[in-house]
Design an enzyme around this catalytic site. Sequence first.
Site, PDB file in Angstrom:
ATOM      1  CB  CYS A 117      -0.906  -0.125   1.328  1.00 13.22           C
ATOM      2  SG  CYS A 117      -2.016   1.383   1.102  1.00 13.22           S
ATOM      3  CB  CYS A 118       3.820   2.056   1.922  1.00 13.71           C
ATOM      4  SG  CYS A 118       3.245   2.403   3.668  1.00 13.71           S
ATOM      5  CB  CYS A 200      -2.128   7.185   5.644  1.00 13.45           C
ATOM      6  SG  CYS A 200      -1.391   7.396   3.896  1.00 13.45           S
ATOM      7  CB  CYS A 203      -1.112   4.004   8.675  1.00 12.20           C
ATOM      8  SG  CYS A 203      -1.636   2.940   7.566  1.00 12.20           S
ATOM      9  CB  CYS A 228       6.377   4.753   4.182  1.00  8.66           C
ATOM     10  SG  CYS A 228       7.161   5.980   3.975  1.00  8.66           S
TER      11      CYS A 228
END
Length: 235
Positions: A117-118, A200, A203, A228
């Site tokens: 995702c990162c 985010c 997170c 990340c």
Amino acid sequence: MQELTNKYNSQLEEKTIVEKLQFLVEQHPDKVVFTTSFGYEDQVITDIIFKNDLPIKVVTLDTGRLFPETSKVYRSTLEKYNKPIKAYFPPTEEVEKLLDEKGPFSFYESLENRKECCFIRKVIPLKRALKGNEIWITGLRASQSDNRSDMKFFEYDAGNDIVKFNPLMEWSLEETIDWVKKYNVPYNVLHDKGFVSIGCQPCTRAIQPGEDFRAGRWWWEQGSGKECGLHSVKK
């Protein structure tokens, strides 16, 4: 690039931040970029760049999962300085594919999923933002993380083939906050609620007294290094 990094660390050691930045834009015209996520550190650097009218591109990565408070700082910064801050977004098709296959919260399920995702939301747009540039300015401080304890002012980022400049490397959090207050720099109000490192929304959480600086990022992970991928490649 590595030789240039060593040269700058030696040659610019005694210069002020503004002098270093002025030198860089002279040596690398139109090829110096600063990435901001609107935290304390980045706001200090933005203030320095904009107040001194330095020809440095200021950009930000909009992951699509940011806190509303972060967007408000973005707006306040544009209003205060009347200078452009270009936003880079993740690729639509990659985000859609990720959500179609794994849902909106796959990053909670495994370290591999979180890094995926990162990568999509941060690393890919970062590479677009850095493309064609030779100097990348960051708001990293050495005391932010054990992973950053050996950092230098100038480092070669092999993954992006670029020289990274960390002007606040030796600053403490207290010095950073003092600058923001002294010069009335817009800042994220989440900092007042225990959020030290803000990423985010799903997170990031506030940290408790005595917790590590990075404890609020990906708090469900253990031993992941709490990075990340934006700043994990260097030589």
